[in-house]
Design a protein around this motif. Structure first.
Motif, short mmCIF file in Angstrom:
data_model
loop_
_atom_site.label_atom_id
_atom_site.label_comp_id
_atom_site.label_asym_id
_atom_site.label_seq_id
_atom_site.Cartn_x
_atom_site.Cartn_y
_atom_site.Cartn_z
N VAL A 110 0.84 -1.20 0.00
CA VAL A 110 0.00 0.00 0.00
C VAL A 110 0.88 1.25 0.00
CG1 VAL A 110 -1.62 1.35 1.40
CG2 VAL A 110 -1.94 -1.11 1.15
N LYS A 111 0.47 2.23 -0.80
CA LYS A 111 1.16 3.50 -0.80
C LYS A 111 0.39 4.43 0.14
CE LYS A 111 1.62 6.64 -4.03
NZ LYS A 111 1.35 6.99 -5.41
N TRP A 112 1.07 4.92 1.16
CA TRP A 112 0.41 5.76 2.17
C TRP A 112 0.62 7.21 1.83
CZ3 TRP A 112 -2.50 3.15 5.68
CH2 TRP A 112 -2.26 1.78 5.80
N ALA A 113 -0.38 8.02 2.13
CA ALA A 113 -0.28 9.44 1.77
C ALA A 113 -1.03 10.30 2.76
CB ALA A 113 -0.85 9.64 0.37
N LEU A 114 -0.67 11.57 2.75
CA LEU A 114 -1.46 12.59 3.44
C LEU A 114 -2.57 12.93 2.46
CD1 LEU A 114 -1.73 14.80 5.70
CD2 LEU A 114 -0.37 16.26 4.23
N ALA A 115 -3.81 12.66 2.84
CA ALA A 115 -4.85 12.77 1.82
C ALA A 115 -6.14 13.31 2.38
CB ALA A 115 -5.09 11.41 1.18
N GLY A 116 -6.96 13.79 1.47
CA GLY A 116 -8.34 14.14 1.76
C GLY A 116 -8.50 15.20 2.83
N TYR A 117 -9.28 14.85 3.85
CA TYR A 117 -9.61 15.81 4.90
C TYR A 117 -8.36 16.35 5.58
CZ TYR A 117 -14.39 14.01 4.48
OH TYR A 117 -15.62 13.65 4.01
N ASP A 118 -7.37 15.49 5.80
CA ASP A 118 -6.17 15.94 6.49
C ASP A 118 -5.41 16.97 5.67
OD1 ASP A 118 -6.80 14.32 8.54
OD2 ASP A 118 -5.14 12.93 8.31
N GLU A 119 -5.43 16.78 4.37
CA GLU A 119 -4.76 17.72 3.48
C GLU A 119 -5.45 19.09 3.61
OE1 GLU A 119 -5.02 16.40 -0.50
OE2 GLU A 119 -2.94 16.88 -0.95
N SER A 120 -6.77 19.06 3.67
CA SER A 120 -7.52 20.31 3.86
C SER A 120 -7.20 20.92 5.22
CB SER A 120 -9.03 20.05 3.77
OG SER A 120 -9.40 19.74 2.46
N ALA A 121 -6.98 20.08 6.21
CA ALA A 121 -6.68 20.59 7.55
C ALA A 121 -5.32 21.29 7.56
CB ALA A 121 -6.70 19.45 8.57
N VAL A 122 -4.34 20.70 6.91
CA VAL A 122 -3.02 21.33 6.84
C VAL A 122 -3.13 22.65 6.08
CG1 VAL A 122 -0.67 21.13 5.94
CG2 VAL A 122 -1.76 19.15 7.01
N GLU A 123 -3.87 22.64 4.99
CA GLU A 123 -4.04 23.86 4.21
C GLU A 123 -4.67 24.95 5.09
OE1 GLU A 123 -3.04 24.66 1.26
OE2 GLU A 123 -4.04 26.61 1.17
N GLN A 124 -5.69 24.59 5.84
CA GLN A 124 -6.35 25.56 6.72
C GLN A 124 -5.39 26.12 7.76
OE1 GLN A 124 -9.86 26.94 6.96
NE2 GLN A 124 -8.19 28.19 7.72
N ALA A 125 -4.58 25.24 8.32
CA ALA A 125 -3.61 25.69 9.31
C ALA A 125 -2.65 26.71 8.69
CB ALA A 125 -2.83 24.49 9.86
N LEU A 126 -2.21 26.44 7.46
CA LEU A 126 -1.25 27.34 6.81
C LEU A 126 -1.91 28.66 6.44
CD1 LEU A 126 0.53 24.67 4.60
CD2 LEU A 126 1.40 25.73 6.69
N LEU A 127 -3.18 28.61 6.02
CA LEU A 127 -3.89 29.85 5.70
C LEU A 127 -4.03 30.72 6.94
CD1 LEU A 127 -6.76 28.49 3.38
CD2 LEU A 127 -4.78 29.86 2.68
N LEU A 128 -4.33 30.10 8.07
CA LEU A 128 -4.45 30.86 9.32
C LEU A 128 -3.11 31.45 9.72
CD1 LEU A 128 -6.74 28.66 11.60
CD2 LEU A 128 -7.25 30.97 10.78
N LYS A 129 -2.07 30.65 9.55
CA LYS A 129 -0.73 31.13 9.89
C LYS A 129 -0.37 32.34 9.03
CE LYS A 129 4.02 29.89 9.15
NZ LYS A 129 5.00 28.87 8.80
N GLU A 130 -0.67 32.25 7.75
CA GLU A 130 -0.32 33.35 6.85
C GLU A 130 -1.14 34.61 7.17
OE1 GLU A 130 0.93 30.15 3.45
OE2 GLU A 130 -0.96 31.25 3.25
N ALA A 131 -2.39 34.41 7.61
CA ALA A 131 -3.25 35.56 7.91
C ALA A 131 -2.93 36.16 9.28
CB ALA A 131 -4.71 35.14 7.85
N ASN A 132 -2.21 35.42 10.11
CA ASN A 132 -1.92 35.89 11.47
C ASN A 132 -0.43 35.79 11.74
OD1 ASN A 132 -4.80 36.16 12.77
ND2 ASN A 132 -4.80 34.26 11.61
N PRO A 133 0.30 36.84 11.34
CA PRO A 133 1.77 36.79 11.45
C PRO A 133 2.21 36.43 12.87
CG PRO A 133 1.05 38.76 10.28
CD PRO A 133 -0.18 38.10 10.79
#
Lengths: 265, 382, 328
Positions: free
Chosen positions: A31-54
């Motif tokens: 099996v090939k394991w990956a960061l996928a789906g909902y978790d990928e969206s969660a990381v993206e959200q975390a980064l968007l918040l970080k970028e919006a809040n120096p």
């Protein structure tokens, strides 16, 4: 703001599913394991918040077996997380989302944070239990199905929309909350090539299972056990509808759905 | 010791390229092919993610990847669209002469802008009267004070209509044959430089190709790469580096064709069973798989040799020649497996055949590759 | 030995959800004759909704008529549930796997120190007496069997998986539990505001999905699919051909690289049935295929097939569905 994003490796979308020889769980072989789906969206959200809040920092946390768990942490680092914590677990498959929540809660208890982001559910077991259980264990409010999350720094408050049946709700919650994110409402970024190279050399903090197990005591025992894994039987082919006019085809189909299949809404 | 395993780092690069190819390239491939559209948005995104300028060392802000890393990425990109891959790779080709022949000052000045923002560069060697016979090129460079004056025409130049910098090979004296060839860099803004109409090509239609004309273009001596007469060697060493990635483009096309054909063969039923259960189709799939696997090994091996400081002329020629011939066969068989559907533009396989054809032709036709292979091979026999 | 089961009802806009009645059905499916089934309702409409809830087969219904629990937060609801489960001496809590139900299940399990299983589609007992549950995993591409290895468990049952019991004349008492378990607990939840989406159900959760494929031929024609979906109250999906062509956004895509769906009814219109699509919908309970090519692979996974011109069939089907469902 200190943001923790909890992630886990799931089999790549193209994995051909197969039961293990005992027939109790997915066969992890090949099996090939990956960061996928909902978790990928969660990381993206975390980064968007970080970028919006120096001044904010994002730490990725994952509980599971090496090496795949470390690999998704590296994927999060390549995407832009500032740090990563690997909570090691010896089993090939993490047996229970509640156990994962207890392990992460035991770790987070010692850290300061304002927000924990998780995927609403994982693409493999689809339990959706982790976020709520973690929130309960760290005594924080929680919401699932979260979309369009923003942070009002002056009020120390998160506002967001929440996906529910037939629509969405608007909601808000003050800091130190656990939010489980809906998939695919944001467009997760792709890691840049130089950052992938950098992430290979980054240090990942590792917590040995013995440490976590010691902290959990008897709660370190799984409460559920996967005992079967079945794939659906192939279907035998459609009942074809004979008709002379489109109207007749429609009438016959609706009648079959009502009377035979009993799925007409 | 032989070791074919990829490092975790290589696997992540491969996955990243695959993801980019699927999400950014593949959805646009059919439309760009149909309309011969140059999808600048894809190339910009490729640049942002560091998928362009793969060969530029990190000292100058590039990705500084080994050739093996590069071919892993190129195969993934080419599986989605060979034309876009050619345009993404054109910078590597155009900047390689700078990596090989430029002074440290020139490198800093010329390479840094490519890593700081999105720019395209074009490699200008081929001329209307001759392609692979590079020693016979006719574009003239006449010395005039502290500059050269360039006159001539280059053709089939990838990305030329969109490039901001051109690496140009011209002769200071045609009588000197290859010893007169000299390399220059010329900015788009140079007076007297013009590009022709975008060519209407059989394949690689998402890539732009045109002529580049030089009419009394003044190029400062500072923009000459190496010494007068170094150009031929710079060009050949460049092609030694970039030939293997062309093999990887062909490999990507063949892998895509094999993938589509396998998927279709399992799905399409005739005589009451999937066509994959008919031996006639199985034999085709088996041959296609062999061609793809052999191509991959040759491409990886050539890249590995070059990464380990060998010239790799023989091996890279074999890899390019074999993989491109294989891509043609595999794409051809894929269409055959699809039958009538394969001939239709609604299905993705006929494009693969048109795209594969170019890989037998560009960056040294397969005839030239065979001459090189034979020459290298016979050297050992003598 | 008498086991006690607590079934959690969910009230939306003053009405008990049908899926909460299904949760009672699930409780009855696993309960023995001597087991006692109790219910819990929270919010101002709890008392009014309790007779309908009880009629599904509950011995009693506890109500927490706290106005703050009208749309309870997971934090507040979990406290009410654990308090009721403790009061009832329950071993099993069953709730509907709605968005809110799935949200609260993990909290309840952690607070109550119970096992938790979500997405349950079948409930049984293993030879040793342990609860044994079936649940779809990997977007319905496989089914997992789970056994509970703890004395207490929280189960969230998948909507549509269990039949709602026919109502019985019930004299089950409605008991009042005290409030005070609301969000004022630590005052962190500041408020709700309902914003109706109105764009039809979410593709992943919908009971009915109508998907269009390459056969639809153009972006504009996709409105045919959307009208049929509207008549059925269905979510709209698409094959990769459609999203690749840009006729609809990628979020519509059903399949290997898109969403996996497991609705009760899946209607595939103009979709040939490439493997990449099939893996995303093959676990739907009933599949209908409408396609002009009688050889299309979709007919091999479908339950009902119509070979014909979708541009004639689909409008006729939309009219018929509207007629039968009484939609003007």
């Amino acid at each position: 703001m200190e943001i923790v994003v909890c992630i886990k490796p799931v089999p790549d979308a193209e994995t051909r599913l197969r039961a293990n020889p005992a027939g109790t769980a997915l066969d992890g072989e090949g099996v090939k394991w990956a960061l996928a789906g909902y978790d990928e969206s969660a990381v993206e959200q975390a980064l968007l918040l970080k970028e919006a809040n120096p001044g904010s920092r994002v730490r990725a946390v994952s509980f599971g077996p090496a090496p795949r768990t470390e690999e998704v942490l590296r994927a999060a680092l390549a995407l832009g997380a500032d740090g990563a914590t690997f909570l090691e677990h010896p089993a090939e498959v993490v047996p229970d989302p509640l156990l994962a929540a207890r392990a992460v809660a035991a770790h987070l208890g010692r850290a300061t944070w304002d927000l924990v982001l998780v995927g609403k559910q994982a693409g493999d077991d689809e339990a959706g239990l982790f976020g709520g259980a973690l929130a309960e264990l760290v005594d924080a409010p929680s919401f699932g199905g979260v979309m369009a999350l923003t942070y009002d720094a002056s009020a120390r408050r998160f506002t967001f929309r929440r996906s529910v049946e037939g629509g969405a709700e608007a909601a808000e919650v003050p800091g130190r909350a656990v939010l489980a994110l809906q998939q695919a409402w944001n467009d997760p970024r792709t890691a840049k090539l130089p950052n992938i190279l950098k992430s290979r050399r980054a240090t990942i903090d590792k917590v040995a299972w013995a440490t976590t197990a010691g902290a959990l005591g008897p709660l370190g025992t799984p409460t559920t056990q996967s005992v079967g894994f079945r794939l659906p039987a192939p279907r035998s082919g459609a009942k074809m509808i004979d008709y002379r006019t489109p109207e007749e085809a429609a009438e016959k189909l609706v009648r079959l759905l009502q009377e035979e299949a009993k799925v007409f809404p | 010791m032989v070791d074919f395993s990829l490092t975790e780092e290589q696997t992540s690069l491969q996955e990243m390229a695959r993801k980019f190819a699927r999400s950014e390239m593949l959805p646009r491939a059919a439309e760009c092919d149909k309309n011969s559209r140059f999808p600048e948005e894809v190339y910009r995104k490729a640049w942002e993610l560091g998928l362009m300028n793969l060969n530029v060392p990190s000292d100058f802000g590039g990705s500084g990847l080994s050739l093996l890393d590069q071919v892993l990425i190129v195969e993934e990109l080419a599986r989605a669209c060979a034309g876009m891959t050619t345009s993404i790779l054109a910078n590597c080709l155009a900047l390689e002469p700078i990596l090989i022949g430029a002074s440290p000052e020139q490198k800093q000045r010329l390479l840094a802008p490519f890593c700081a923002s999105f720019h395209l560069a074009s490699f200008c060697l081929t001329e209307p009267a001759g392609g692979s016979d590079a020693g016979a090129l006719t574009t003239r460079a006449r010395r005039d004070g502290d500059a050269y004056v360039l006159d001539g025409e280059k053709c089939f130049i990838t990305n030329a209509p969109h490039a901001s910098l051109y690496t140009v090979f011209a002769t200071v004296d045609p009588a000197l044959r290859h010893r007169g060839i000299t390399a220059f860099v010329v900015p788009r803004s140079a007076e007297g430089l013009s590009t022709g109409k975008d060519e209407d090509k059989m394949g690689h239609r998402a890539s732009a190709t045109s002529t580049v004309r030089f009419e009394g273009v003044r190029v400062p001596v500072d923009d000459r790469l190496g010494a007068e007469g170094d150009g031929f060697s710079i060009a050949m060493r460049t092609l030694d580096q970039t030939r293997t990635p062309i093999g990887a483009i062909a490999l990507g096309i063949a892998q895509a064709a094999l993938g589509y054909a396998g998927e279709y063969a399992l799905q399409r039923h005739t005589f009451g069973k999937p066509i994959a259960e008919h031996q006639a189709i199985q034999l085709k799939i088996a041959d296609m798989a062999q061609a793809v696997h052999a191509s991959r090994l040759l491409v990886w091996h050539a890249a590995w040799l070059i990464d380990h400081g060998r010239k790799g002329t023989l091996e890279s020629s074999i890899a390019k020649c074999f993989a491109s011939d294989a891509a043609m066969r595999v794409a051809d068989e894929a269409i055959q497996i699809f039958g009538g559907y394969g001939y239709m533009r609604d299905y993705p396989v006929e494009k693969l055949l048109r795209d594969a054809k170019l890989t037998q032709i560009y960056e040294g036709s397969n005839e030239i590759q065979r001459i090189v292979i034979a020459r290298e091979q016979l050297k050992g026999a003598a | 030995m008498t086991a006690r089961v607590l079934v959690i009802g969910e009230i939306r806009d003053g009405h008990l959800l049908a899926s909460s009645l299904e949760a009672v059905g699930a409780a009855r499916a696993c309960a023995g004759p001597s087991d006692r089934l109790e219910g819990l309702l929270v919010g101002p409409a709890a008392a009014a909704a309790s007779p309908a809830f009880a009629a599904a087969g509950l011995a009693s219904v506890a109500c927490v008529a706290d106005a703050a629990l009208e749309r309870p937060t997971p934090w507040a609801w979990s406290r009410a549930i654990v308090a009721a489960a403790t009061a009832a001496g329950a071993e099993l809590v069953i709730l509907a796997g709605t968005a809110a139900g799935r949200d609260v299940a993990g909290r309840v399990a952690a607070r109550w120190e119970a096992a938790a299983v979500t997405g349950v589609t079948a409930i049984g007992r293993a030879p040793g007496g342990r609860l044994r549950l079936s649940r779809p995993v990997f977007g319905g591409r496989a089914t997992q069997e789970v056994e509970v290895a703890a004395p207490r468990a929280v189960l969230a049952v998948r909507p549509h998986a269990f039949p709602a019991p026919a109502p019985t004349a019930s004299a089950a008492p409605a008991t009042e539990l005290p409030g005070g378990t609301g969000p004022e607990g630590d005052g962190r939840i500041l408020g709700f505001e309902h914003v109706e989406g109105g764009a039809g159900p979410d593709l992943g959760d919908a009971a009915v999905v109508v998907s269009g494929g390459r056969g639809v031929r153009a972006a504009d024609n996709f409105s045919l699919i959307e009208e049929l979906a509207r008549s059925l109250g269905a979510a709209v999906g698409a094959s990769r051909a459609v999203t690749d062509a840009g006729w609809r956004p990628v979020s519509y895509q059903v399949g290997q690289t898109g969403k996996s769906v497991t609705p009760q009814l899946y209607v595939a219109v103009g979709i040939s049935g490439a493997i990449q699509h099939l893996v995303g919908m093959v676990s739907s309970r009933v599949i209908v295929a409408i396609n002009s090519d009688a050889q299309a692979p979709i007919f091999r996974v479908a339950d009902y097939g119509i070979v014909g011109d979708l541009f004639a069939i689909v409008p006729a089907l939309t009219r018929e569905v509207r007629r039968v469902r009484g939609i003007a």
